[in-house]
Design a protein around this motif. Structure first.
Motif, mmCIF file in Angstrom:
data_model
loop_
_atom_site.group_PDB
_atom_site.id
_atom_site.type_symbol
_atom_site.label_atom_id
_atom_site.label_comp_id
_atom_site.label_asym_id
_atom_site.label_seq_id
_atom_site.Cartn_x
_atom_site.Cartn_y
_atom_site.Cartn_z
ATOM 1 N N GLY A 191 0.786 -1.224 0.000
ATOM 2 C CA GLY A 191 0.000 0.000 0.000
ATOM 3 C C GLY A 191 0.820 1.277 0.000
ATOM 4 O O GLY A 191 0.272 2.368 -0.075
ATOM 5 N N GLN A 192 2.141 1.150 0.112
ATOM 6 C CA GLN A 192 3.032 2.310 0.137
ATOM 7 C C GLN A 192 3.755 2.439 -1.204
ATOM 8 O O GLN A 192 4.069 1.437 -1.833
ATOM 9 C CB GLN A 192 4.082 2.153 1.245
ATOM 10 N N PRO A 193 4.049 3.671 -1.634
ATOM 11 C CA PRO A 193 4.823 3.835 -2.867
ATOM 12 C C PRO A 193 6.177 3.140 -2.742
ATOM 13 O O PRO A 193 6.836 3.230 -1.708
ATOM 14 C CB PRO A 193 4.994 5.344 -2.999
ATOM 15 N N ALA A 194 6.576 2.432 -3.775
ATOM 16 C CA ALA A 194 7.858 1.732 -3.767
ATOM 17 C C ALA A 194 9.007 2.724 -3.869
ATOM 18 O O ALA A 194 8.890 3.766 -4.509
ATOM 19 C CB ALA A 194 7.918 0.743 -4.920
ATOM 20 N N THR A 195 10.122 2.382 -3.248
ATOM 21 C CA THR A 195 11.330 3.199 -3.349
ATOM 22 C C THR A 195 12.015 2.891 -4.676
ATOM 23 O O THR A 195 11.700 1.902 -5.346
ATOM 24 C CB THR A 195 12.310 2.894 -2.207
ATOM 25 N N THR A 196 12.965 3.718 -5.037
ATOM 26 C CA THR A 196 13.741 3.485 -6.262
ATOM 27 C C THR A 196 14.395 2.114 -6.218
ATOM 28 O O THR A 196 14.381 1.379 -7.207
ATOM 29 C CB THR A 196 14.805 4.593 -6.434
ATOM 30 N N VAL A 197 14.962 1.747 -5.073
ATOM 31 C CA VAL A 197 15.640 0.455 -4.931
ATOM 32 C C VAL A 197 14.648 -0.696 -5.140
ATOM 33 O O VAL A 197 14.957 -1.678 -5.817
ATOM 34 C CB VAL A 197 16.343 0.361 -3.557
ATOM 35 N N GLN A 198 13.451 -0.578 -4.594
ATOM 36 C CA GLN A 198 12.447 -1.624 -4.777
ATOM 37 C C GLN A 198 12.015 -1.724 -6.245
ATOM 38 O O GLN A 198 11.826 -2.820 -6.765
ATOM 39 C CB GLN A 198 11.227 -1.349 -3.883
ATOM 40 N N ILE A 199 11.879 -0.590 -6.895
ATOM 41 C CA ILE A 199 11.515 -0.583 -8.316
ATOM 42 C C ILE A 199 12.627 -1.217 -9.137
ATOM 43 O O ILE A 199 12.379 -2.031 -10.036
ATOM 44 C CB ILE A 199 11.203 0.851 -8.785
ATOM 45 N N GLN A 200 13.881 -0.876 -8.831
ATOM 46 C CA GLN A 200 15.009 -1.462 -9.555
ATOM 47 C C GLN A 200 15.040 -2.977 -9.377
ATOM 48 O O GLN A 200 15.263 -3.713 -10.351
ATOM 49 C CB GLN A 200 16.321 -0.836 -9.090
ATOM 50 N N ALA A 201 14.816 -3.460 -8.164
ATOM 51 C CA ALA A 201 14.811 -4.908 -7.910
ATOM 52 C C ALA A 201 13.707 -5.585 -8.717
ATOM 53 O O ALA A 201 13.920 -6.649 -9.314
ATOM 54 C CB ALA A 201 14.646 -5.187 -6.417
ATOM 55 N N LYS A 202 12.542 -4.965 -8.768
ATOM 56 C CA LYS A 202 11.424 -5.534 -9.538
ATOM 57 C C LYS A 202 11.763 -5.577 -11.024
ATOM 58 O O LYS A 202 11.512 -6.581 -11.698
ATOM 59 C CB LYS A 202 10.166 -4.688 -9.299
ATOM 60 N N ILE A 203 12.326 -4.503 -11.544
ATOM 61 C CA ILE A 203 12.655 -4.441 -12.971
ATOM 62 C C ILE A 203 13.714 -5.482 -13.324
ATOM 63 O O ILE A 203 13.619 -6.151 -14.357
ATOM 64 C CB ILE A 203 13.093 -3.019 -13.374
ATOM 65 N N LEU A 204 14.729 -5.640 -12.487
ATOM 66 C CA LEU A 204 15.753 -6.649 -12.756
ATOM 67 C C LEU A 204 15.140 -8.051 -12.753
ATOM 68 O O LEU A 204 15.499 -8.894 -13.588
ATOM 69 C CB LEU A 204 16.899 -6.545 -11.751
ATOM 70 N N GLY A 205 14.220 -8.312 -11.848
ATOM 71 C CA GLY A 205 13.520 -9.596 -11.846
ATOM 72 C C GLY A 205 12.708 -9.786 -13.117
ATOM 73 O O GLY A 205 12.682 -10.879 -13.701
ATOM 74 N N ASP A 206 12.060 -8.716 -13.571
ATOM 75 C CA ASP A 206 11.289 -8.781 -14.818
ATOM 76 C C ASP A 206 12.204 -9.014 -16.022
ATOM 77 O O ASP A 206 11.816 -9.688 -16.978
ATOM 78 C CB ASP A 206 10.492 -7.488 -15.027
#
Length: 174
Positions: A106-121
């Protein structure tokens, strides 16, 4: 009949020549070395060969990218690829215009969390054969990722995602 065919041919030729005058943006914005993704050299070489033409500001525009209507398709494709993932603007990935906001708990993701998601994708897209695009591989067979290259990249992806996931949510970029 011959006169009719000649008119059609000349009309199509005139149309082809006229559309060459329609400008379409092919650009390579400047790259800030501090903001780009900086993997190890062996991973960067694979990414450069297979990803950078569509997912960075370092596109090597081929000669046919200057010939309409193909140039329109290629420029749109590169612009879309950069919008989805631009390795030259890695540090600013969370601020990309048009990117759907990512939330975690429910909270906006941090840059680090977004980067981790993108690398997984990235790994999933490569594994499923979605990247590099089959249409890109037709004209760029050297961009095909071999099993050994896939392992090199995925080993790095796993290590990097683990490192990102262990980083405190300070918004710091990798």
């Amino acid at each position: 009949m011959k006169k009719w065919c000649k008119r059609i041919f000349l009309s199509l030729l005139g149309l082809f020549l006229a559309i060459q005058l329609v400008p379409f943006g092919r650009s390579n914005p400047p790259v800030d070395e501090k903001k780009k993704l900086s993997p190890p050299p062996e991973v960067e070489a694979i990414l450069r060969a297979s990803c950078y033409d569509c997912h960075s500001n370092e596109t090597a525009w081929p000669w046919y990218a200057k010939v309409a209507p193909v140039s329109w398709w290629i420029a749109n494709h590169v612009n879309d690829g950069r919008r989805r993932l631009n390795l030259s603007e890695w540090a600013d990935i969370a601020q990309r215009p048009g990117r759907k906001p990512l939330t975690i708990g429910g909270q906006p993701a941090t840059t680090v969390q977004i980067q981790a998601k993108i690398l997984g994708d990235m790994e999933t897209d490569m594994e499923m054969g979605r990247m590099p695009l089959p249409s890109y591989l037709i004209m760029h067979p050297d961009a095909r990722i071999t099993p050994a290259q896939f392992k090199t990249v995925t080993d790095w992806l796993h290590a990097t995602v683990a490192q990102l996931n262990s980083t405190p949510s300070s918004g710091k970029s990798f």
